[in-house]
Design an enzyme around this catalytic site. Structure first.
Site, PDB file in Angstrom:
ATOM      1  CD  GLU A  83      -3.185  -0.374   0.257  1.00  0.00           C
ATOM      2  OE1 GLU A  83      -3.338   0.849   0.201  1.00  0.00           O
ATOM      3  OE2 GLU A  83      -3.866  -1.189  -0.375  1.00  0.00           O
ATOM      4  CG  LEU A 118       8.598   3.928   6.649  1.00  0.00           C
ATOM      5  CD1 LEU A 118       7.327   4.582   7.168  1.00  0.00           C
ATOM      6  CD2 LEU A 118       9.118   2.935   7.652  1.00  0.00           C
ATOM      7  CG  ASP A 178       0.352  -7.010   9.327  1.00  0.00           C
ATOM      8  OD1 ASP A 178       0.521  -8.230   9.458  1.00  0.00           O
ATOM      9  OD2 ASP A 178       1.026  -6.316   8.534  1.00  0.00           O
TER      10      ASP A 178
END
Lengths: 287, 196
Positions: free
Chosen positions: A48, A51, A178
């Site tokens: 998605e 970072l 998660d």
């Protein structure tokens, strides 16, 4: 963020790829195109988002910047809405956790228009790294391969801290979605400061597993107090732990024991966990 | 003493200038200039008792710059936007009253954002801004440093404004410095979420 997908192979001739690869596959958010003293570095890429490590406000303040790029295959309006919704939900959850004393990165800035979330940089490494290092050392030292409660004092201490951190998270009404040892950081103790969760690892060791557990990546998190969701959270952690650190699998019950002590209804969640173990993560057999 | 600060991740046409005045005697005059919308007094005039540190104030400045760049300003200009960015709720009038200068303010932080790409401020410079401030702000100019800011911070007011009195994350911390550091982080987080 942890599910790493292989980069899509562009269907363009090789020489074009050379030139366009950087800009096409890694469109930087507008924020990162403005001048900085040190260039941002890509830390990880998930399904998605990406970072980056960069700086916030001043060159001396490191930060983590999470970018959810827009997806060209989605309708622009839907894309905008989904991105906005996900960024805001993650930001709100971080803020709530911080207020309630769950150790998570602080929120620095949100730009939901460009899909950017800027957070505090957490020092240290994901728990997965030192745990594997520890287990590897054990093997090298000629100890038995599988760590047990009796001879893995240092690891047991770490597992307790994990259990407490997860318990605390659930207590304030957040389900992570998660939980893995990659989504927890082991931050070195601040010298002279009382650690937020737990104390120094019990027993003597080489300090490899010393540190404070900071839970990260709330991209899949939701607010809720359903025991079912909490149990699934624990189940996911259990399975992830078993596959990432098979030699320490037997220690997982330490996590659950510590979890039990964190809030009142934890016992119900642990009962539920047994059901979940029997049937798997999905409640309904559809889809 | 007007300090120029370069923030990370903002266009190079923007420059940020901050000055800190203590024991200001003409706060009501400055306040009235803001109310009269006198264009030459277009500054973010902030009551220093509501500011914790450089980091805290610069976070507000950064937020208002991103809001301006994104074209989502809710107030007349970037300077009023800075005052609002210090607040954690959407009430603009309340933000002015709480964080902006008031006739009884004693210590005042002044922020000026200059934009060379912007038509009506492009003829202003750091020097002209400094001269204008020194002429009109009657107070003792001190360094814009964490030490100086800390001397004027009103923590109980901040706790109330940001609704931190019930925050479980603060009760467990016994060390005063650590507690304040944590409050700062909570406040910056709350500011980041304002208006979203």
């Amino acid at each position: 963020m942890t599910t790493l997908l292989p980069l899509p192979v562009p269907a363009t001739p090789a020489d074009e790829v050379e030139a366009g690869a950087q800009s096409h596959q890694f469109p930087l958010p507008q924020t990162l195109n403005y001048p900085t003293t040190t260039p941002p570095t890509l830390i990880t890429q998930g399904a998605e988002g990406r970072l980056y490590k960069t700086t916030y406000l001043l060159p001396s303040i490191p930060c983590a910047l999470k970018h959810r790029p827009s997806k060209p295959y989605r309708h622009p309006i839907l894309d905008q809405r989904l991105t906005r919704h996900r960024i805001l939900s993650e930001a709100r959850i971080l803020q709530k956790c911080r207020r309630e004393g769950v150790p998570v990165p602080a929120l620095y800035a949100v730009d939901e228009g460009t899909g950017v979330l800027i957070m505090e940089w957490i020092a240290g490494a994901p728990v997965r790294v030192p745990v594997n290092e520890y287990l590897r050392k054990r093997k090298a030292d000629g100890l038995r391969e599988a760590a047990t409660k009796e001879d893995g004092e240092e690891l047991v201490g770490l597992m307790r801290r994990i259990g407490r951190a997860v318990g605390r998270l659930h207590k304030v009404g957040i389900v992570h979605g998660d939980l893995t040892t990659s989504n927890m950081m082991l931050r070195p103790w601040d010298k002279g400061k009382a650690p937020v969760n737990g104390h120094k690892a019990d027993g003597e060791g080489n300090g490899l597993l010393d540190g404070e557990i900071v839970i990260i990546d709330f991209g899949l998190a939701s607010q809720g107090t359903q025991d079912e969701d909490r149990a699934v959270d624990l189940y996911v952690l259990e399975r992830a732990f078993g596959s990432t650190h098979p030699r320490a699998e037997g220690l997982f019950e330490v996590v659950l024991d510590a979890y039990r002590g964190e809030f009142k209804t934890a016992n119900i969640v642990l009962k539920k966990l047994e059901d979940v173990r029997m049937r798997g993560r999905k409640r309904s057999m559809l889809g | 003493m007007l300090e120029t600060i370069h923030l990370e991740h903002i266009p190079h046409t923007l420059s940020i200038h901050v000055a800190f005045y203590r024991n200001v005697t003409n706060a009501s005059f400055l306040h009235s200039q803001l109310l009269a919308r006198n264009a030459s007094f277009e500054y973010a005039l902030i009551d220093a008792s509501t500011v914790i540190s450089r980091f805290h104030l610069l976070a507000a400045v950064y937020k208002s710059i991103t809001v301006e760049l994104g074209g989502n300003m809710k107030t007349p200009n970037i300077h009023s936007e800075i005052v609002c960015a210090l607040s954690s709720n959407n009430n603009i009038a309340e933000a002015y009253r709480r964080y902006g200068i008031s006739p009884i303010s004693k210590d005042v932080l002044v922020v000026k954002v200059l934009n060379t790409a912007h038509a009506n401020t492009s003829d202003l410079t750091k020097e002209s801004t400094e001269t204008h401030l020194n002429e009109h702000v009657k107070g003792e100019s001190v360094e814009f440093s964490d030490e100086e800011i800390a001397k004027t911070t009103d923590w109980s007011k901040l706790r109330k404004y940001h609704k931190l009195n019930g925050a479980a994350g603060l009760d467990d911390i016994t060390d005063m410095d650590a507690k304040r550091k944590e409050m700062e982080m909570m406040i910056v987080s709350a500011m980041a979420l304002r208006g979203l």
